[in-house]
Enzyme design. Structure first.
Site, PDB file in Angstrom:
ATOM      1  N   GLU A  87      -3.483   7.507  -4.187  1.00 16.54           N
ATOM      2  CA  GLU A  87      -3.274   6.199  -3.556  1.00 16.54           C
ATOM      3  C   GLU A  87      -3.026   5.113  -4.592  1.00 16.54           C
ATOM      4  O   GLU A  87      -3.686   5.060  -5.630  1.00 16.54           O
ATOM      5  CB  GLU A  87      -4.518   5.867  -2.731  1.00 16.54           C
ATOM      6  CG  GLU A  87      -4.483   4.538  -2.004  1.00 16.54           C
ATOM      7  CD  GLU A  87      -5.778   4.295  -1.245  1.00 16.54           C
ATOM      8  OE1 GLU A  87      -5.874   4.711  -0.080  1.00 16.54           O
ATOM      9  OE2 GLU A  87      -6.709   3.691  -1.833  1.00 16.54           O
TER      10      GLU A  87
ATOM     11  N   TYR B  98       0.857  -1.193   0.000  1.00 16.53           N
ATOM     12  CA  TYR B  98       0.000   0.000   0.000  1.00 16.53           C
ATOM     13  C   TYR B  98       0.891   1.240   0.000  1.00 16.53           C
ATOM     14  O   TYR B  98       1.853   1.330   0.766  1.00 16.53           O
ATOM     15  CB  TYR B  98      -0.909   0.045   1.230  1.00 16.53           C
ATOM     16  CG  TYR B  98      -1.660   1.361   1.337  1.00 16.53           C
ATOM     17  CD1 TYR B  98      -2.891   1.524   0.710  1.00 16.53           C
ATOM     18  CD2 TYR B  98      -1.109   2.439   2.013  1.00 16.53           C
ATOM     19  CE1 TYR B  98      -3.559   2.731   0.765  1.00 16.53           C
ATOM     20  CE2 TYR B  98      -1.780   3.661   2.075  1.00 16.53           C
ATOM     21  CZ  TYR B  98      -2.998   3.799   1.445  1.00 16.53           C
ATOM     22  OH  TYR B  98      -3.652   5.009   1.491  1.00 16.53           O
TER      23      TYR B  98
END
Length: 377
Positions: free
Chosen positions: A189, A101
């Protein structure tokens, strides 16, 4: 303003972030054509601005162009999160050895961009924060908006990457921060950023949210807004300069000021009621703005009563009261109206409202108690 994944991927590619070959398709036959151009197994992904696409059947792997067409046919017939799927992303499939992530967000308290990374990619970062918070590593970007090389390398080593992968990770992280700054993104993101068996790093998902307040200086990005994803009231509110969020209750709320609106929602809940919306008409709302707000609220059929909470500071209460009375004349729906009015010329304003047969108070709790009682009847 949320961007679709295919739009965010295009921004990633421009920023030099490695993304697999992909293109958007608006029909099953177009999806087959994209798969043929890619010439490898592909992933077909629904393009809607809500989460849970995979669980809803909106993400499918296809080994051949024919399979991609079949997958697109199934996905384009879905409704996910209340939104019909009208387009799909067809992207080259990737072999995955690791999932990471990587996200850049605006930390408003620190007034800086915060870079967050985790070795537990591919799942919601909120879930990681809840179940394994130590797996999330954080690094504040310099006030200049630049991620220093040593910061990116430190995060890469904390993820357990080897030196060559750390170099690639640092470049991707720096590019993501630069993208966030350049686009005024509140969130940029990659989830997941994958490591392939060959040691390459690729962004196989992309998410970018742009700060609405910055769109006036980002006209090219403003043109990417997906108005078809908004409901009619949401679109009208945005175009009218009104802040509106639909909620699940039956008490429509109209307030001048975001803080006052949040306080009103809290008091309604505390007194046993349920607000139907958050709506801030702004400090200088006139009669036309108030009427537009009323029409937006009443477009929701679940609203049984409208509660107006006005603090007259610069705006005079008597002018607001006349605007409320004028705004409620000739509406398509007639529902009970309760007003809390306090501030400059409040006595004159209260008189105007009461002469019009509208329940009016100076105390917020008193107004909320009547609204909750009448909405429950």
């Amino acid at each position: 303003m949320k961007l679709h994944e295919y739009q965010a991927r295009a921004l990633f590619a421009e920023a030099g972030i490695p993304v697999p070959a992909s293109n958007v398709a608006f029909s099953a036959s177009e999806a087959r054509g994209v798969a043929e151009e890619i010439g490898k197994p592909v992933v077909v992904k629904a393009q809607v601005l809500v989460g849970g696409r995979g669980k809803a059947g909106g993400v499918k792997l296809a080994q051949t162009p024919a399979a991609a067409q079949e997958a697109a046919e199934k996905i384009l017939g879905l409704t996910i999160g209340g939104y019909p799927v009208e387009k799909v992303l067809v992207a080259e499939a990737s072999d995955i050895e690791r999932e990471i992530y990587l996200g850049a967000i605006v930390d408003r308290d620190a007034r800086r961009i915060l870079l967050m990374v985790s070795g537990e990619g591919g799942v919601e970062i909120e879930e990681v924060a809840r179940t394994n918070p130590s797996a999330i590593h954080r690094e504040y970007v310099q006030p200049s908006g630049v991620l220093d090389a040593h910061q990116g390398r430190r995060l890469g080593f904390m993820l357990g990457l080897d030196w060559e992968q750390v170099r690639k990770f640092e470049a991707i992280a720096r590019s993501l921060v630069e993208l966030a700054v350049r686009t005024d993104a509140s969130l940029a993101e990659i989830n997941p950023l994958i490591v392939t068996p060959e040691g390459e790093l690729r962004a196989i998902d992309a998410k970018v949210n742009i700060d609405d307040n910055a769109l006036f200086r980002r006209p090219a990005l403003a043109g990417l807004r997906n108005s078809e994803e908004e409901t009619g009231p949401e679109r009208r509110a945005r175009e009218s300069g009104i802040s509106y969020v639909k909620l699940d209750g039956n008490i429509g709320c109209m307030v001048n000021g975001a803080g006052l609106a949040m306080a009103l929602l809290d008091v309604i809940k505390l007194q046993g009621g349920e607000p139907a919306n958050f709506l801030d008409v702004g400090g200088g709302a006139d009669a036309a703005q108030v009427r537009t707000a009323m029409e937006i609220i009443l477009a929701d059929p679940t609203v049984k009563l409208v509660l107006v909470n006005i603090f007259g500071g610069i705006t005079r209460c008597d002018e607001v009261a006349r605007g409320v009375v004028a705004a409620t004349t000739g509406l398509d729906r007639n529902v009970p109206l309760v007003v809390r009015l306090v501030g400059t010329n409040e006595e004159e304003g209260l008189e105007v409202l009461r002469d019009a047969g509208i329940s009016a108070y100076t105390g917020m709790v008193d107004a909320v108690n009547e609204a909750v009682s009448r909405a429950a009847a």
